[in-house]
Design a protein around this motif. Structure first.
Motif, PDB file in Angstrom:
ATOM      1  N   LEU A 171       0.568   4.357  -2.496  1.00  0.00           N
ATOM      2  CA  LEU A 171       0.096   5.643  -1.989  1.00  0.00           C
ATOM      3  C   LEU A 171       1.175   6.725  -2.062  1.00  0.00           C
ATOM      4  CD1 LEU A 171      -1.886   4.380   1.136  1.00  0.00           C
ATOM      5  CD2 LEU A 171      -2.850   5.266  -0.988  1.00  0.00           C
ATOM      6  N   ARG A 174      -6.900  -3.303   1.584  1.00  0.00           N
ATOM      7  CA  ARG A 174      -6.077  -2.180   1.144  1.00  0.00           C
ATOM      8  C   ARG A 174      -6.144  -1.025   2.153  1.00  0.00           C
ATOM      9  NH1 ARG A 174      -4.487  -5.452  -1.004  1.00  0.00           N
ATOM     10  NH2 ARG A 174      -2.727  -4.681   0.193  1.00  0.00           N
ATOM     11  N   ASP A 188       0.826  -1.209   0.000  1.00  0.00           N
ATOM     12  CA  ASP A 188       0.000   0.000   0.000  1.00  0.00           C
ATOM     13  C   ASP A 188       0.858   1.256   0.000  1.00  0.00           C
ATOM     14  OD1 ASP A 188      -2.458  -1.311  -0.052  1.00  0.00           O
ATOM     15  OD2 ASP A 188      -2.479  -1.566   2.125  1.00  0.00           O
ATOM     16  N   GLN A 203      -5.160   1.941  -7.522  1.00  0.00           N
ATOM     17  CA  GLN A 203      -4.696   1.099  -6.426  1.00  0.00           C
ATOM     18  C   GLN A 203      -5.307  -0.304  -6.494  1.00  0.00           C
ATOM     19  OE1 GLN A 203      -5.636   2.703  -2.579  1.00  0.00           O
ATOM     20  NE2 GLN A 203      -4.352   1.253  -1.470  1.00  0.00           N
ATOM     21  N   HIS A 237      -9.913  10.019  -3.877  1.00  0.00           N
ATOM     22  CA  HIS A 237      -8.804   9.063  -3.833  1.00  0.00           C
ATOM     23  C   HIS A 237      -8.730   8.282  -5.138  1.00  0.00           C
ATOM     24  CE1 HIS A 237      -5.890   6.217  -2.561  1.00  0.00           C
ATOM     25  NE2 HIS A 237      -6.730   5.210  -2.445  1.00  0.00           N
ATOM     26  N   LEU A 287      -8.558   5.360  -6.118  1.00  0.00           N
ATOM     27  CA  LEU A 287      -8.799   3.992  -5.677  1.00  0.00           C
ATOM     28  C   LEU A 287      -8.629   2.981  -6.802  1.00  0.00           C
ATOM     29  CD1 LEU A 287      -9.845   2.369  -3.145  1.00  0.00           C
ATOM     30  CD2 LEU A 287     -12.132   2.568  -4.156  1.00  0.00           C
ATOM     31  N   LEU A 316      -9.477  -0.407   4.367  1.00  0.00           N
ATOM     32  CA  LEU A 316     -10.810  -0.136   3.840  1.00  0.00           C
ATOM     33  C   LEU A 316     -11.867  -0.962   4.586  1.00  0.00           C
ATOM     34  CD1 LEU A 316     -12.481   1.381   1.699  1.00  0.00           C
ATOM     35  CD2 LEU A 316     -12.195  -0.603   0.219  1.00  0.00           C
ATOM     36  N   LEU A 345     -14.150   8.525   2.292  1.00  0.00           N
ATOM     37  CA  LEU A 345     -13.086   8.210   1.343  1.00  0.00           C
ATOM     38  C   LEU A 345     -13.311   9.149   0.168  1.00  0.00           C
ATOM     39  CD1 LEU A 345     -11.943   4.656   0.230  1.00  0.00           C
ATOM     40  CD2 LEU A 345     -11.941   6.606  -1.306  1.00  0.00           C
ATOM     41  N   VAL A 354      -6.219   2.907   2.767  1.00  0.00           N
ATOM     42  CA  VAL A 354      -6.692   4.068   2.002  1.00  0.00           C
ATOM     43  C   VAL A 354      -6.732   5.296   2.908  1.00  0.00           C
ATOM     44  CG1 VAL A 354      -8.065   2.725   0.356  1.00  0.00           C
ATOM     45  CG2 VAL A 354      -9.103   3.455   2.518  1.00  0.00           C
TER      46      VAL A 354
END
Length: 399
Positions: free
Chosen positions: A115, A214, A111, A264, A259, A261, A236, A256, A216
């Motif tokens: 990120l 994941r 991650d 990812q 992002h 996402l 998450l 959230l 986040v």
């Protein structure tokens, strides 16, 4: 399907795949060459401990370089080196052992690579490696030891006032002439009904299975412009249970928001597609920024503007939206701070005309965004967004 760690080893880059990236970074070049050569040669040369130590040191050093200034000023090269070092670190950790604790640590490193690092166009097999690692690391990570999450019922379409034009599944030519060229905010109907996401994502257990492990970034507090607002990195799955699980009535609102996402978690990106309207100017999907917005009822994005063209697509739930023209910017009292200079000080839902008298000259446009709808917003048009129910939206930004 790649299902063993030995198969995944083969997806790591050879030095020739990353040599050009490292040409001006001598230390990273030396360490990553040794790491790449080690795995290419079936890690039989007995240097595991030394190379593992060097790779972990490179992760730490590039982490410090990323955090030494504003994130936007960090070079893509440094972020790519960080991602590569994280990938190699994961494999050295897996060589040590594959206990659940070690697997969890590897997931956190993965991650971090996504990120903080940059995995876009890292090398030819980078996306394949990322997906294979996710599958391997997540296969035993999520156990349904808690109560199942709800499956959200489809909501009936409401008849609601709409102060901007509406178009039913317009062609690209119609969109270009009526919306894009005129910079006209427009509610687009029946344009994403083919997305699998519209049905699949209402089952929050599907999101849990595909993406629950994941990490986040989550916004805490209903409004990013408030003093109580903060951010946190969380799994998450924990966010989903806190905001949508049973007995969550007293839980502080988390969001959230904005992002990437889908970069990812590629499995979720397969449930949507970039609307053809973005191709009016964007030459390919790589030119479109895709953001996720998932949260409970009453999340708020205060009145603000974005610098790019925007298609806000509603997957489930509904959102009340208030718009104002970019021509009214001076009358909308933007914050003076650099961080919030694209955000208004006003509460668009309950404007205070005594405190902000110039608002009397502003025309506001209201609408309700419902499942399957897309809102086209031209650059710098102001918008206030409040979720009326649990909600998942996807935005597409392009120049």
């Amino acid at each position: 399907m790649v299902d063993s760690i030995e198969q995944i080893f083969k997806l790591l880059p050879r030095f020739g795949d990353i040599e050009e990236l490292l040409q001006n970074e001598a230390e990273a070049r030396y360490i990553l060459k040794r790491a790449a050569d080690y795995f290419e040669n079936s890690h039989l040369n007995g240097e595991e401990e030394e190379i593992s130590y060097l790779v972990r040191g490179l992760v730490d050093k590039t982490w410090e370089r990323i955090h030494s200034g504003h994130f936007s000023s960090v070079s893509v090269t440094i972020r790519k080196i960080y991602a590569l070092a994280c990938y190699f670190k994961i494999f050295f950790l897996l060589l040590e052992d594959t206990s659940l604790e070690q697997i969890e640590q590897c997931g956190s490193v993965l991650d971090e690579a996504q990120l903080l690092g940059c995995t876009d166009k890292l090398y030819e097999k980078a996306n394949e490696l990322k997906e294979a690692l996710m599958m391997y690391l997540d296969k035993d990570a999520i156990k349904f030891t808690r109560d199942p999450l709800p499956i959200l019922a489809p909501i009936e379409r409401r008849i609601a006032d709409c102060d901007i034009p509406q178009l039913d599944a317009p062609s690209i030519t119609e969109f270009r002439t009526k919306c894009y060229e005129k910079l006209q905010p427009t509610l687009l109907l029946n344009t994403i009904n083919h997305w699998p996401a519209l049905n699949k994502w209402r089952d929050l257990n599907y999101l849990l299975k595909v993406a629950g492990n994941r990490t986040v970034p989550i916004e805490i507090g209903s409004n990013y412009a408030s003093d109580e607002w903060s951010q946190q990195l969380v799994k998450l799955r924990d966010f989903l249970y806190r905001q949508f699980g049973q007995g969550n009535g007293d839980q502080e609102i988390e969001y959230l928001a904005q992002h990437e996402l889908f970069a990812q978690i590629p499995a979720l990106k397969a449930d949507i597609c970039v609307p053809d309207y973005c191709t009016v100017t964007a030459s390919n999907e790589a030119d479109v920024d895709i953001k996720a917005w998932l949260g409970p009822r009453h999340t708020i994005s205060p009145m603000h503007y974005d610098p790019k063209h925007n298609l806000l697509c509603q997957v489930f739930g509904s959102k009340s939206i208030i718009l104002a023209s970019c021509a009214d910017t001076e009358n909308l009292y933007p914050h003076e701070s650099e961080f919030l200079n694209n955000t208004s000080q006003i509460d668009a839902a309950e404007p205070d005309f005594e405190r902000f008298p110039l608002l009397k000259g502003v025309r506001f446009y209201k609408l309700l965004l419902q499942p399957g709808d897309c809102l086209y917003l031209p650059p710098k048009w102001w918008h206030y967004v409040r979720s009326e129910t649990a909600s998942f939206s996807v935005s597409f930004w392009w120049e």
